[in-house]
Each structure stands twice: as C-alpha cells, then as structure tokens.
Design an enzyme around this catalytic site. Structure first.
Site, PDB file in Angstrom:
ATOM      1  N   SER A 165       0.793  -1.235   0.000  1.00 50.99           N
ATOM      2  CA  SER A 165       0.000   0.000   0.000  1.00 50.99           C
ATOM      3  C   SER A 165       0.825   1.285   0.000  1.00 50.99           C
ATOM      4  O   SER A 165       0.255   2.377  -0.073  1.00 50.99           O
ATOM      5  CB  SER A 165      -0.953   0.012   1.202  1.00 50.99           C
ATOM      6  OG  SER A 165      -2.046  -0.843   0.955  1.00 50.99           O
ATOM      7  N   LYS A 213       0.131   3.833  -2.643  1.00 51.29           N
ATOM      8  CA  LYS A 213      -0.886   4.885  -2.529  1.00 51.29           C
ATOM      9  C   LYS A 213      -0.268   6.265  -2.314  1.00 51.29           C
ATOM     10  O   LYS A 213      -0.931   7.288  -2.548  1.00 51.29           O
ATOM     11  CB  LYS A 213      -1.861   4.534  -1.414  1.00 51.29           C
ATOM     12  CG  LYS A 213      -2.733   3.337  -1.776  1.00 51.29           C
ATOM     13  CD  LYS A 213      -3.415   2.712  -0.571  1.00 51.29           C
ATOM     14  CE  LYS A 213      -4.196   1.466  -1.016  1.00 51.29           C
ATOM     15  NZ  LYS A 213      -4.595   0.604   0.091  1.00 51.29           N
ATOM     16  N   SER A 225      -6.228   3.468   4.057  1.00 47.93           N
ATOM     17  CA  SER A 225      -5.683   2.579   3.038  1.00 47.93           C
ATOM     18  C   SER A 225      -6.770   1.938   2.170  1.00 47.93           C
ATOM     19  O   SER A 225      -6.699   0.758   1.806  1.00 47.93           O
ATOM     20  CB  SER A 225      -4.821   1.480   3.685  1.00 47.93           C
ATOM     21  OG  SER A 225      -3.872   0.986   2.757  1.00 47.93           O
TER      22      SER A 225
END
Length: 390
Positions: free
Chosen positions: A60, A63, A115
């Site tokens: 993640s 991101k 997230s």
C-alpha cells in the site's frame, strides 16, 4: 491529461545546481527489514541505505504515488462517481457504494488514512478513465517529475502483481517529493478523520502506529503502512525534531514490529549523527586555477563531528564526514576570470634628460630676465634724452 504527461516525459527532471544524493551507510545498523533508505527531507542527502536499489514489492505504499499524482493532476473539488470495479476491490476499504459520488480530496483521505483500495481505484478511473491508463500515466509521471527509473506500477493501490514493483530508494524519493505538497502533507499527517459515506459512518484512524501514538516517537509527522503476503511489511515515515526533517522507507520486514523498530533506529541515527549547515552565497572554492561558487545560500547536511569539503575541476563540491565518507555533493557555478583594468602610466624620463631640461629652463629664465633688464635700461635712456631736448 495525456498531453500533459507527454510533455512531462519529454522534459525530464534535470538536477541542475541541485544537491545530488549519495548513500552514506558508513555505520551499519542492525536492521531487520531487507530494504531501507533514510533521507534528509530538506537537502535530499541519503544518510543511510540498505539494498536501496533492489526490486521489491511496495504493497500500500503505492498509494503515496497515487495520492501525489492525483493531487498534481486532478481537481480536488471535482466529484467522483464510484464504479462497480472500485467497490469490488479486495482488502482494506472505505466501503464505497457503486454510483456513490464523493469529492476527490475525500477519496484521497480515505485512501491514505484508512488505506482504502476501493478509493484508490475510484481515483484512478476518475483521473485517467481506466486503471490501465492510470498506471501507464503514473509511471511516466514518476519518471519525468521525480526522476526515478526502477519503478513500475500496474495499479493504484498496491495489491500484488509480479509486475508491480519499486525500490526503497525510489519510494523514498517519491515520498520526499510528495511531502513538499501542503495538501499531501496534511493528509499524510492526519491521525483521525470523521468519515461519513453512504454505507459507512465512522472515525478513521491512521494505521501508522508511531503517528497514532501507540509506539511513541517524538516528532513523527506522517506515515503510511503496507502489507501483502508477498511484499511483507512495508512502512514510510516522516519526522521533524525542530532542526532537521527526515524521510524513512523500510521494505520487506517479516514482523510488523520490525518495521517500526527499524524506522525508530534510523530516525535516531539520522537525528544524532547529522546536522544542517549553510554555504553562503558567493563563497569561493578553488580547484587548481579554477574558481567556483554557489549562486544562493545553500543548505547542506554534515556530520555533527564536522565535515570535509572537497571541490573538483568540474565544480562539484563533495561534503564528507571525518572518516572521508561522502554525504552529499553540490554542483557549484564557475566563476569567470576577471579582466584586470590597466591604467596608463607616464613614461619615466631618463635622469640625464631631466637634468638637460632643467639646465635649458634655467638658461631660458636668465635670458628672459636679461632681456627684460636691457629693455628697461634702453627705455630709461630714451626718457632722459627726451627730457634734455625739451
């Protein structure tokens, strides 16, 4: 959008007069993570690196790139209509509904703070139409805008794909670029956010345990966590002790606590080992017969024990610690040699010539005086003659 990205890829990021980055790593830290990079957020100097350019999976932390790309390229107030594809994403979500309309900034908040994989896809489709086009444009953007070369993303959220990879160095550079943007920095440092969606009303809490305060570390200003079974534990963190700002990325930690322990170790190392100094505008550095100088006051990173400055014939100033370990390098400007102005001088007359001139001048003076005396005598005689005739 595509035209803009095309222009960016043509105008590659040029580091003219910028501080180049180098991995110090003179002191080996006992890190559990397989990859790690510690940056000085302000100067860009690399203060520590471990397997910095090895290909790894970011999970993640992807991101972070999605967020800064969306902030740079999108309108934060625009309304995003959530697709079926977005709500079908696996993993962590903010539980969007198909057809739900959400401001772009709110989706970025849901993506970074909680997230949300669904929010990431909704962002990608809003910016570039499809996830595939988004990934293509994102990769070009990262290369052109930030200058990274070892990253290839296939999606906006970091769900595993063997062709979705990066490096600790690239991610540190992406994060360091992103935090210069005030909107990103605000969201990246948000601990708590009230969230109200069609199907989910809650209080979002950052997943970053140091930022949240569960694992207290003074000065942590932002962070993002990541995990997949293939990537293992990943973490990006920023911190500020009032004197320096640092950026840390650690990749592929086996245990969740390992990435936090490694991050704390790196932050302690950076804050305790390095400090800032300034090279003054116009300060001259000499290499053989060439002279170089910084055009502006320039912030540098140096060891707290002091530093050694070395300049080469190309004007590159190296900042080294007391052990000769390179910390960073700065390109200085060449100083053109100044042309000396020559003032014409009077030609000195020979001594004998001066004496001759003096003698001539004296003789002329005597002659003038004698002539004047004779003229006076002559006039007096004529005057007496005229008087006797009368």
């Amino acid at each position: 959008m595509k035209k803009f990205v095309s222009v960016l890829i043509i105008v590659l990021f040029i580091f003219t007069n910028r501080i180049n980055v180098f991995a110090a790593g003179a002191e080996q830290l006992d890190l559990k993570s397989e990859g790690a990079v510690l940056l000085d957020s302000d100067t860009g100097a690399v203060l520590f690196a471990k397997n910095a350019n090895d290909k790894m999976y970011p999970a993640s932390l992807t991101k972070i790139a999605t967020a800064i790309y969306a902030i740079d390229m999108g309108n934060l107030e625009s309304i995003v209509t959530v697709s079926h594809n977005a709500v079908s994403q696996d993993g962590t979500r903010v539980y969007l509904n198909e057809g739900e309309q959400v401001p772009l900034k709110k989706l970025i908040q849901g993506m970074l703070i909680n997230s949300g994989n669904d929010a990431a896809v909704a962002i990608a489709e809003h910016i570039d139409g499809t996830v595939e086009h988004f990934a293509e444009n994102l990769n070009m953007y990262l290369k052109a805008k930030i200058g990274i070369n070892n990253t290839h993303f296939t999606n906006p959220n970091g769900l595993f794909d063997e062709n979705h990879y990066t490096t600790a160095m690239d991610l540190a550079l992406i994060t360091n670029y992103a935090i210069k943007n005030p909107v990103f920095a605000e969201i990246f440092g948000t601990k708590v956010l009230e969230w109200k969606g069609q199907s989910w009303e809650t209080r979002l809490l950052t997943h970053h345990r140091m930022l949240k305060g569960e694992l207290p570390f003074p000065g942590v200003t932002g962070g993002k966590t990541g995990y997949t079974s293939e990537s293992k534990q990943t973490l990006a963190t920023t911190a500020d002790n009032g004197k320096m700002r640092l950026t840390v990325v650690v990749l592929k930690s086996e245990l969740k606590n390992d990435k936090y322990n490694d991050t704390a170790l790196l932050l302690d190392y950076g804050f305790n080992t390095y400090q800032h100094a300034i090279i003054k505008k116009g300060e001259i550095f000499k290499a053989d017969n060439n002279y170089f100088y910084p055009e502006n006051d320039t912030l540098i990173t140096e060891s707290v024990k002091g530093c050694i400055k070395k300049i080469n014939n190309d004007g590159k100033l190296s900042i080294e610690d007391q052990d000769g370990q390179l910390i960073q390098s700065i390109q200085l400007k060449y100083k053109e040699p100044q042309k000396l102005k020559t003032v014409p001088t009077k030609k000195k007359e020979p001594k004998e010539h001066k004496q001759q001139l003096f003698q001539i001048n004296v003789l002329l003076g005597i002659m003038i005086i004698a002539s004047a005396g004779a003229l006076i005598v002559f006039r007096n005689k004529r005057t007496r003659k005229y008087k006797s005739l009368s």
